[in-house]
Design a protein around this motif. Structure first.
Motif, PDB file in Angstrom:
ATOM      1  N   GLY A   1     -56.569  32.204  30.226  1.00 26.79           N
ATOM      2  CA  GLY A   1     -55.254  32.269  29.517  1.00 26.79           C
ATOM      3  C   GLY A   1     -55.016  33.642  28.932  1.00 26.79           C
ATOM      4  N   CYS A   2     -55.028  34.572  29.889  1.00 26.48           N
ATOM      5  CA  CYS A   2     -54.914  35.877  29.631  1.00 26.48           C
ATOM      6  C   CYS A   2     -53.480  36.484  29.497  1.00 26.48           C
ATOM      7  CB  CYS A   2     -55.329  36.936  30.990  1.00 26.48           C
ATOM      8  SG  CYS A   2     -54.437  36.600  32.443  1.00 26.48           S
ATOM      9  N   ASN A   3     -52.410  35.324  29.453  1.00 28.59           N
ATOM     10  CA  ASN A   3     -51.052  35.872  29.200  1.00 28.59           C
ATOM     11  C   ASN A   3     -50.709  37.016  30.244  1.00 28.59           C
ATOM     12  OD1 ASN A   3     -48.611  37.202  27.455  1.00 28.59           O
ATOM     13  ND2 ASN A   3     -48.720  35.012  27.046  1.00 28.59           N
ATOM     14  N   SER A   4     -50.005  38.047  29.694  1.00 33.52           N
ATOM     15  CA  SER A   4     -49.556  38.987  30.485  1.00 33.52           C
ATOM     16  C   SER A   4     -50.585  40.381  30.482  1.00 33.52           C
ATOM     17  CB  SER A   4     -48.200  39.634  30.188  1.00 33.52           C
ATOM     18  OG  SER A   4     -48.297  39.811  28.813  1.00 33.52           O
ATOM     19  N   GLY A   5     -51.762  40.293  30.159  1.00 33.17           N
ATOM     20  CA  GLY A   5     -52.964  41.006  30.417  1.00 33.17           C
ATOM     21  C   GLY A   5     -53.103  42.111  29.197  1.00 33.17           C
ATOM     22  N   GLU A   6     -52.483  42.506  28.477  1.00 32.50           N
ATOM     23  CA  GLU A   6     -52.494  43.439  27.485  1.00 32.50           C
ATOM     24  C   GLU A   6     -53.912  43.235  26.748  1.00 32.50           C
ATOM     25  OE1 GLU A   6     -49.728  41.679  27.526  1.00 32.50           O
ATOM     26  OE2 GLU A   6     -48.220  43.107  27.775  1.00 32.50           O
ATOM     27  N   LEU A   7     -54.288  42.061  26.225  1.00 27.94           N
ATOM     28  CA  LEU A   7     -55.367  41.876  25.558  1.00 27.94           C
ATOM     29  C   LEU A   7     -56.834  41.898  26.520  1.00 27.94           C
ATOM     30  CD1 LEU A   7     -57.239  41.292  23.252  1.00 27.94           C
ATOM     31  CD2 LEU A   7     -56.927  38.752  23.478  1.00 27.94           C
ATOM     32  N   SER A   8     -56.467  41.475  27.867  1.00 20.78           N
ATOM     33  CA  SER A   8     -57.387  41.551  28.812  1.00 20.78           C
ATOM     34  C   SER A   8     -57.833  43.110  28.876  1.00 20.78           C
ATOM     35  CB  SER A   8     -57.038  41.206  29.988  1.00 20.78           C
ATOM     36  OG  SER A   8     -56.610  39.683  29.963  1.00 20.78           O
ATOM     37  N   VAL A   9     -56.898  43.958  29.165  1.00 18.60           N
ATOM     38  CA  VAL A   9     -57.199  45.319  29.248  1.00 18.60           C
ATOM     39  C   VAL A   9     -57.670  46.146  28.197  1.00 18.60           C
ATOM     40  CG1 VAL A   9     -55.758  47.584  29.478  1.00 18.60           C
ATOM     41  CG2 VAL A   9     -55.238  45.551  31.152  1.00 18.60           C
TER      42      VAL A   9
ATOM     43  N   GLN B   1     -47.518  38.069  37.283  1.00 18.95           N
ATOM     44  CA  GLN B   1     -46.955  39.274  37.969  1.00 18.95           C
ATOM     45  C   GLN B   1     -46.805  40.328  37.234  1.00 18.95           C
ATOM     46  OE1 GLN B   1     -43.062  38.426  39.243  1.00 18.95           O
ATOM     47  NE2 GLN B   1     -43.185  39.803  41.195  1.00 18.95           N
ATOM     48  N   LYS B   2     -46.467  40.281  35.803  1.00 27.90           N
ATOM     49  CA  LYS B   2     -46.164  41.391  34.940  1.00 27.90           C
ATOM     50  C   LYS B   2     -47.548  41.915  34.616  1.00 27.90           C
ATOM     51  CE  LYS B   2     -44.888  42.461  30.233  1.00 27.90           C
ATOM     52  NZ  LYS B   2     -44.470  41.910  29.139  1.00 27.90           N
ATOM     53  N   ALA B   3     -48.680  41.283  34.650  1.00 19.82           N
ATOM     54  CA  ALA B   3     -50.171  41.738  34.559  1.00 19.82           C
ATOM     55  C   ALA B   3     -50.368  42.728  35.540  1.00 19.82           C
ATOM     56  CB  ALA B   3     -51.058  40.888  34.086  1.00 19.82           C
ATOM     57  N   GLN B   4     -50.260  42.306  36.881  1.00 16.79           N
ATOM     58  CA  GLN B   4     -50.576  42.677  37.829  1.00 16.79           C
ATOM     59  C   GLN B   4     -49.992  44.131  38.167  1.00 16.79           C
ATOM     60  OE1 GLN B   4     -49.632  39.579  40.657  1.00 16.79           O
ATOM     61  NE2 GLN B   4     -51.825  38.893  40.978  1.00 16.79           N
TER      62      GLN B   4
ATOM     63  N   SER C   1     -48.822  46.161  35.826  1.00 20.28           N
ATOM     64  CA  SER C   1     -48.773  47.080  34.764  1.00 20.28           C
ATOM     65  C   SER C   1     -50.360  47.246  34.396  1.00 20.28           C
ATOM     66  CB  SER C   1     -48.240  46.484  33.369  1.00 20.28           C
ATOM     67  OG  SER C   1     -49.184  45.267  32.996  1.00 20.28           O
ATOM     68  N   SER C   2     -51.469  46.666  35.147  1.00 16.28           N
ATOM     69  CA  SER C   2     -52.651  47.130  35.198  1.00 16.28           C
ATOM     70  C   SER C   2     -53.020  48.348  35.421  1.00 16.28           C
ATOM     71  CB  SER C   2     -53.517  45.942  35.927  1.00 16.28           C
ATOM     72  OG  SER C   2     -54.888  46.178  35.725  1.00 16.28           O
TER      73      SER C   2
ATOM     74  N   ILE D   1     -59.857  45.026  37.253  1.00 14.85           N
ATOM     75  CA  ILE D   1     -59.434  43.731  36.595  1.00 14.85           C
ATOM     76  C   ILE D   1     -58.748  43.242  37.708  1.00 14.85           C
ATOM     77  CG2 ILE D   1     -58.197  42.977  34.751  1.00 14.85           C
ATOM     78  CD1 ILE D   1     -58.803  45.650  33.071  1.00 14.85           C
ATOM     79  N   SER D   2     -58.883  41.828  37.724  1.00 10.40           N
ATOM     80  CA  SER D   2     -58.205  40.893  38.797  1.00 10.40           C
ATOM     81  C   SER D   2     -57.405  39.851  38.045  1.00 10.40           C
ATOM     82  CB  SER D   2     -58.925  40.328  39.776  1.00 10.40           C
ATOM     83  OG  SER D   2     -59.777  41.234  40.397  1.00 10.40           O
ATOM     84  N   PHE D   3     -56.166  39.828  38.194  1.00 12.33           N
ATOM     85  CA  PHE D   3     -55.062  38.786  37.682  1.00 12.33           C
ATOM     86  C   PHE D   3     -54.649  37.709  38.609  1.00 12.33           C
ATOM     87  CE2 PHE D   3     -54.531  42.589  34.881  1.00 12.33           C
ATOM     88  CZ  PHE D   3     -54.701  42.084  33.528  1.00 12.33           C
ATOM     89  N   ALA D   4     -54.998  36.583  38.174  1.00 13.71           N
ATOM     90  CA  ALA D   4     -54.552  35.369  39.257  1.00 13.71           C
ATOM     91  C   ALA D   4     -53.990  34.241  38.325  1.00 13.71           C
ATOM     92  CB  ALA D   4     -55.965  34.947  39.779  1.00 13.71           C
TER      93      ALA D   4
END
Length: 274
Positions: free
Chosen positions: A72-80, A118-121, A123-124, A130-133
């Protein structure tokens, strides 16, 4: 390295709604797939509670890459932000891969919303690490081959650490008590350590109100949930009594009064420490 000890304190999801050209309604994210989520719930509110050197504390003997799973990473800001904090890179503005960080971490992040992924990918800053799926985690037909394939690339059968940040409520509302139990059991079986940020019960009521204000039907399971009340306590009880995990630490509460709870499997050995 080190941190404080703990203190007392399935049906398949449908695809997310598409967004109109004028932007989404705040209540039109029935799976928590809010766009621009990090703007009103900044990552710093979570990562600032986590101690420096956490990976070193948890995996002092790790010699090969550690594997992480963010559901549940959303657009990845917290993941990064988690990745940077765990590797001591939070002050780095470089877009380059970290050259020889003390612990190497490969982080797999998934979300049900393809637009957010797509947004996360795009801007990563760490695409090699870090892989987004796009993945509906509750769809076993999609989840099992995807996760198995990812783990096999590293010769592994599980993840060293998992992250479940403000996701449990959406699983619970959309899949009911049985779905929440299944979800937590899955995470416990997949991860040696698990960091969970449960939403408190008042967030459930707020999510239901948002749907009603939009004139939509209530969440199918909301009024029949038997697991309710203090959700941090309930999730702790489920993980420790039914999922072979133990509570290692409570890192405190965010400004939104959400607990950060770290659990450890009592039935597995950290593969990254071999």
């Amino acid at each position: 390295c080190g941190f404080l000890p703990a203190r007392g304190n399935s049906g398949k999801m449908a695809a997310p709604m598409r967004r109109g050209s004028r932007g989404p309604e705040p209540g039109a994210a029935p799976y928590g797939n809010f766009p621009n989520y990090s703007q009103f719930h900044p990552p710093e509110g979570r990562v600032s509670l986590l101690p420096q050197g956490l990976l070193c504390s948890l995996f002092p003997a790790a010699t090969r890459p550690l594997l992480g799973l963010d559901v549940g990473c959303n657009s990845g800001e917290l993941s990064v932000a988690l990745y940077q904090h765990l590797l001591g890179l939070q002050d780095s503005n470089s877009s380059l891969e970290p050259p020889g960080a003390r612990k190497e971490l490969k982080l797999l992040c998934c979300d049900i919303d393809p637009e957010l992924i797509q947004k996360a990918q795009q801007s990563s800053p760490f695409p090699a690490s870090i892989s987004f799926a796009n993945l509906d985690f509750m769809d076993s037909g999609a989840r099992e081959p995807f996760l198995s394939s990812y783990l096999e690339r590293f010769g592994r059968s599980s993840f060293d650490i998992g992250f479940c940040m403000s996701v449990t409520m959406w699983i619970h509302l959309n899949h009911g008590d049985r779905g929440l139990l299944e979800f937590l059991a899955l995470l416990a079986s997949l991860c040696t350590f698990l960091l969970v940020e449960p939403q408190p019960w008042r967030c459930y009521r707020a999510a239901a109100r948002r749907l009603r204000r939009l004139g939509r039907d209530d969440f199918e399971h909301f009024r029949s949930l038997q697991i309710n009340g203090n959700m941090a306590e309930s999730i702790t009880r489920i993980l420790t009594q039914e999922c072979a995990m133990e509570l290692v630490c409570c890192f405190g509460n965010t400004s939104w009064d959400r607990s950060l709870l770290l659990f450890k499997s009592t039935s597995a050995h950290p593969e990254g420490s071999d």
